[in-house]
Design a protein around this motif. Sequence first.
Motif, short mmCIF file in Angstrom:
data_model
loop_
_atom_site.label_atom_id
_atom_site.label_comp_id
_atom_site.label_asym_id
_atom_site.label_seq_id
_atom_site.Cartn_x
_atom_site.Cartn_y
_atom_site.Cartn_z
N ALA A 194 63.39 -20.23 -6.68
CA ALA A 194 63.52 -19.49 -5.42
C ALA A 194 64.98 -19.26 -5.06
CB ALA A 194 62.80 -20.22 -4.30
N ARG A 241 55.87 -23.23 3.13
CA ARG A 241 56.15 -22.39 4.31
C ARG A 241 56.29 -23.24 5.57
NH1 ARG A 241 56.28 -17.21 3.19
NH2 ARG A 241 55.40 -16.58 1.19
N PRO A 258 53.39 -19.29 -6.84
CA PRO A 258 53.76 -19.66 -5.47
C PRO A 258 54.00 -21.15 -5.24
CG PRO A 258 52.03 -18.02 -5.44
CD PRO A 258 52.19 -18.45 -6.88
N ASP A 301 52.06 -23.21 -1.48
CA ASP A 301 52.79 -22.20 -0.73
C ASP A 301 52.71 -22.47 0.77
OD1 ASP A 301 54.30 -19.64 -0.90
OD2 ASP A 301 52.62 -18.90 0.30
N LEU A 326 60.25 -21.30 -1.98
CA LEU A 326 60.75 -20.32 -1.01
C LEU A 326 62.24 -20.50 -0.77
CD1 LEU A 326 58.01 -20.80 1.73
CD2 LEU A 326 58.23 -18.82 0.22
N THR A 384 62.85 -17.12 5.80
CA THR A 384 62.92 -17.33 4.36
C THR A 384 63.21 -16.04 3.61
OG1 THR A 384 60.55 -17.03 4.02
CG2 THR A 384 61.32 -19.28 4.44
N PRO A 403 60.72 -15.67 -3.02
CA PRO A 403 59.63 -16.61 -3.25
C PRO A 403 59.22 -16.60 -4.73
CG PRO A 403 59.20 -15.31 -1.28
CD PRO A 403 60.39 -14.70 -1.97
#
Length: 144
Positions: free
Chosen positions: A61, A126, A95, A122, A98, A135, A67
């Motif tokens: 990332a 987050r 995923p 993910d 980030l 992000t 991402p």
Amino acid sequence: MHITIENAVKAVEAARKAAVKAGLKMCIAIVDSGGNLKAFHRMDDAWVGSIDIAIKKAKTAVFFMMPTGEVGKLSQPGKPLYGIEVSNEGLITFPGGLPIVDEEGVLVGAIGVSGSTVEDDDAVARAGAKILGVTDIPEHPWRT
């Protein structure tokens, strides 16, 4: 500019709380803007294999300022980044990773989470990044 240890710890703790709430056992990694490990937390009974994956998600990332799931879309056969996952001593292109951006839109680090489905990874990532703000990298060169 790099993420501070205070903010790295805040992000880890926010991600850990989200994982606990969801009943998950995760590995959570924070890297600075150079891809160097800044903070790490392995929850009790989280998979050992998820240690490396969480760190590589965070590095992916930050290296590509997006991402990891977006890197994954661009690295499919016929896409512009096909094969990129074998670069940089191995990247993760699904995923759970980030970028972390400060209030001025400057990349300061990234979070990577592993230990469940990519959707869970993910969501927990987050939650960790959200405590610090945005992000998204403004005017990213791959943004369409």
